[in-house]
Design a protein around this motif. Sequence first.
Motif, mmCIF file in Angstrom:
data_model
loop_
_atom_site.group_PDB
_atom_site.id
_atom_site.type_symbol
_atom_site.label_atom_id
_atom_site.label_comp_id
_atom_site.label_asym_id
_atom_site.label_seq_id
_atom_site.Cartn_x
_atom_site.Cartn_y
_atom_site.Cartn_z
ATOM 1 N N ASN A 24 1.908 7.167 -5.558
ATOM 2 C CA ASN A 24 0.447 7.089 -5.499
ATOM 3 C C ASN A 24 -0.207 8.091 -4.560
ATOM 4 N N ASP B 73 -0.516 -5.329 -2.672
ATOM 5 C CA ASP B 73 -1.347 -5.363 -3.877
ATOM 6 C C ASP B 73 -2.516 -4.392 -3.775
ATOM 7 N N LYS C 243 -1.241 -0.843 -4.219
ATOM 8 C CA LYS C 243 -0.859 -0.570 -5.611
ATOM 9 C C LYS C 243 -2.052 -0.165 -6.463
ATOM 10 N N SER C 244 -3.237 -0.593 -6.082
ATOM 11 C CA SER C 244 -4.427 -0.298 -6.877
ATOM 12 C C SER C 244 -5.074 1.031 -6.496
ATOM 13 N N THR D 124 -4.955 5.317 -5.370
ATOM 14 C CA THR D 124 -4.272 6.593 -5.554
ATOM 15 C C THR D 124 -4.980 7.647 -4.711
#
Length: 75
Positions: A4, A54, A57-58, A60
């Motif tokens: 990411n 979490d 992970k969302s 970038t």
Amino acid sequence: AIANSKSSAVKAFARKMIDAHTASTVKLKAAATAATSPLTPDPTLTTEQQGKIDALKSMTGDAFDRAYLDAQLAG
């Protein structure tokens, strides 16, 4: 972080963190096995830890880089 991140420096830092954590986990498992009363670490993440993962992970790019570095520096 490796997938990411936008920054090559953050990716390199993440690789070092993965390598260091992998090595320390091997040592910890060996010590736990060798203990008089064998220990079994709890692999469950806390709600706070899972929330941080979490959230990362969302993200970038630059937003991920900043949040990842902040999380690593905070411990």
